[in-house]
Design a protein around this motif. Structure first.
Motif, PDB file in Angstrom:
ATOM      1  N   LEU A 415       0.968  -1.184   0.065  1.00  0.00           N
ATOM      2  CA  LEU A 415       0.046  -0.176   0.077  1.00  0.00           C
ATOM      3  C   LEU A 415       0.805   1.174   0.022  1.00  0.00           C
ATOM      4  N   PRO A 416       0.392   2.270  -0.682  1.00  0.00           N
ATOM      5  CA  PRO A 416       1.118   3.685  -0.712  1.00  0.00           C
ATOM      6  C   PRO A 416       1.363   4.378   0.610  1.00  0.00           C
ATOM      7  N   GLU A 417       2.188   5.185   0.796  1.00  0.00           N
ATOM      8  CA  GLU A 417       2.348   5.897   1.969  1.00  0.00           C
ATOM      9  C   GLU A 417       1.852   7.344   1.783  1.00  0.00           C
ATOM     10  N   THR A 418       1.304   7.604   0.635  1.00  0.00           N
ATOM     11  CA  THR A 418       0.903   9.216   0.468  1.00  0.00           C
ATOM     12  C   THR A 418      -0.082   8.814  -0.680  1.00  0.00           C
ATOM     13  N   GLY A 419      -0.836   9.911  -0.794  1.00  0.00           N
ATOM     14  CA  GLY A 419      -1.705  10.249  -1.928  1.00  0.00           C
ATOM     15  C   GLY A 419      -1.028  10.335  -3.241  1.00  0.00           C
ATOM     16  N   GLN A 420      -1.564   9.853  -4.602  1.00  0.00           N
ATOM     17  CA  GLN A 420      -0.984   9.941  -5.972  1.00  0.00           C
ATOM     18  C   GLN A 420      -1.494  10.775  -6.772  1.00  0.00           C
ATOM     19  N   VAL A 421      -0.690  11.612  -7.565  1.00  0.00           N
ATOM     20  CA  VAL A 421      -1.439  12.218  -8.798  1.00  0.00           C
ATOM     21  C   VAL A 421      -1.715  11.077  -9.757  1.00  0.00           C
ATOM     22  N   LEU A 422      -2.928  11.041 -10.214  1.00  0.00           N
ATOM     23  CA  LEU A 422      -2.986  10.185 -11.400  1.00  0.00           C
ATOM     24  C   LEU A 422      -2.114  10.261 -12.721  1.00  0.00           C
TER      25      LEU A 422
END
Length: 530
Positions: A415-422
């Motif tokens: 799972l990621p640690e931060t939000g991501q730009v699509l």
């Protein structure tokens, strides 16, 4: 841009209403009795008539031709039909909010997606479970030890993350708090031992989310006189609670995803009497939250403000952004009285005064075993040995040495640690996927955030009809005490903030109270409006 076709409107509505409605006069759902004619929630969601992509698209299109442009999708099972729609110019006017799923496809300006770090919230839940069992140890110690167990519906990341978090939270309690003196008593805190069904992690999954798919597993756990069972398997929490009552067991069931203990049916399930019985004697005392409702509310707020792509607030963005629910933004955590037990444990473990639950969650970032949740490889549920009081489990060793599930269901994803730009589209799409669109189509799609910002202006005509929910299966209902209901609560809270009244479920007010508490609704730098 979207032409209204009256004939199509009638056709779509005729096929998108679940066929089961026609043959019943009412049903008990989420603790409500709802008749077809009087159900105040019918206007806000639809289920497909079958599981085909075309059936889901029929629901989407029925919304669009009635000016409902923002479609909320609660669950990863809706991603395929959404992606197919984004490749059809007929859906250029749609914007989708995809929850509990990562999106990696075309037309990202039309998608706001969100995933959750359930392992962070369930770590805190594990600590709360151990503290709860110790608080009422006289009641639970019939077999002279405190025990817990968990199983999942499927060995996938969104399930195993709950299991791993709770497992490590209890392991931390055992190594940090167990053996210390209980304040105001001559007793000591006890460690809580895990019960597993075999040493192979695969033995601890039901391989199905249906209400009766885990009957055998639940029975095996209850035969051990287990004190706490955590089914990470949707409606099986109610199944487990029913079995606890029927078998007269002193076993608590911990809910997941939503605050399961608030469900009116669940609230009727009580623990048997006995010395030291918990004051709050529901079989389900609290839950490990994946706060879909708060995430829905926050993203809708961001869309209304025009936040998109690189703009985000505490890992929550808008269209073109993969938001991430974490314990820091309150989108995962512990519900109800579980928060107080977690707070008590943190005060004792750290030997310091901590103001409240939110302050206690901030302390987790300094705990080594919690930090391991942020490293690749700690999503897999493994069978750990039970630690002794004051003993620290070497998680690294057991993660490497424990057997892994090697069947076809293994789809663990770090799972990621931060939000991501699509990622931008259509440049990265194969040519055969872009042939349906002209350059003006793509330009129109990329302008979706601006259009949605305008459509979510309360002064715009049709604002109160703009957002709808598509249910995840033909048999799903809106008031499911889980994902769909949580999405609706978020939508209702958003409209409430904008002075539009939608009917409340039995959990809407709790979400609004949380929003007030964490101060996400502010006008002129002061909290008000809800």
């Amino acid at each position: 841009m979207l032409a209204k076709r009256k004939l199509n409107k009638l056709l779509i509505y005729s096929i998108s209403i679940p066929t089961s409605i026609a043959v019943i006069t009412g049903a008990t759902v989420g603790g409500y009795f709802l008749s077809y004619k009087s159900n105040p929630f019918l206007n806000y969601s639809k289920a497909p008539i079958n599981s085909s992509i075309e059936s889901y698209q029929a629901v989407y299109y029925s919304y669009l031709i009635n000016d409902a442009n923002l479609i909320v999708l609660p669950g990863f099972s809706l991603a395929e039909s959404m992606t197919a729609s984004l490749l059809d110019p007929k859906y250029n006017d749609a914007a989708f909010l995809l929850l509990d799923s990562e999106y990696d496809g075309p037309a990202t300006a039309q998608v706001a997606s969100a995933n959750f770090r359930s392992d962070q919230g369930s770590f805190a839940t594990g600590v709360a479970i151990a503290m709860y069992l110790n608080e009422y140890s006289k009641y639970f110690l019939d077999d002279e030890k405190l025990t817990w167990g968990t199983y999942g519906g499927m060995p996938i990341s969104s399930v195993s993350s709950f299991m791993v978090g709770i497992q490590l939270g209890i392991a931390w309690f055992n190594s940090t708090i167990a053996g210390k003196d209980k304040p105001g008593t001559t007793e000591k805190f006890l460690s809580v031992d895990q019960i597993t069904l075999g040493n192979n992690p695969g033995d601890n999954y039901s391989y199905g989310f249906g209400p009766n798919d885990a009957d055998g597993l639940i029975d095996k756990f209850l035969q051990t006189n287990i004190d706490c069972l955590v089914p990470v398997s949707g409606p099986q929490a109610l199944t487990a609670a029913n079995k606890v009552v029927a078998k007269n067991k002193k076993t608590i069931i911990i809910g997941v995803d939503s605050a399961v203990e608030e469900d009116k049916v669940i609230q009727t399930k009580k623990l048997p009497g006995g010395s030291g019985q918990p004051e709050f004697n529901q079989v389900v005392p609290f839950s490990s939250l994946k706060n879909i409702g708060l995430m829905t509310y926050e993203i809708l707020n961001n869309l209304q403000k025009g936040i998109s792509y690189n703009s985000s607030v505490n890992n929550i963005g808008g269209l073109g952004y993969q938001s991430l629910g974490t314990i820091d933004n309150d989108c995962v955590g512990v519900s109800g009285i579980g928060q107080e037990f977690f707070l008590q444990a943190m005060k004792i473990a750290l030997n310091k005064d901590i103001a409240d639950y939110q302050a206690a969650t901030k302390e987790l970032e300094n705990i080594e075993i919690f930090k391991k949740l942020n490293k690749e490889g700690y999503r897999n549920f493994v069978v750990l040995p039970n630690s002794k009081e004051g003993e620290t489990i070497n998680i690294d060793t057991y993660e490497k040495e424990s057997p892994k599930i090697t069947n076809d269901w293994q789809t663990y994803i770090p799972l990621p640690e931060t939000g991501q730009v699509l990622k931008e589209m259509p440049e990265q799409l194969p040519n055969n996927l872009t042939n349906n669109f002209t350059q003006s189509d793509w330009d129109y799609k990329r302008n979706t955030p601006k259009r949605v910002e305008h459509l979510l202006d309360p002064k715009t005509s049709g604002f109160d009809n703009r957002i709808k929910i598509t249910l995840s299966t033909p048999t799903s209902v809106l008031l499911d005490a889980s994902f769909s209901q949580s999405c609706y609560d978020g939508m209702a809270a958003f409209y409430n903030k904008n002075n539009v009244s939608l009917p409340f479920t039995n959990s809407t007010q709790s979400l609004i109270d949380l929003i007030k508490k964490i101060g996400t609704v502010k006008y002129n730098n002061k909290e008000e409006g809800l």
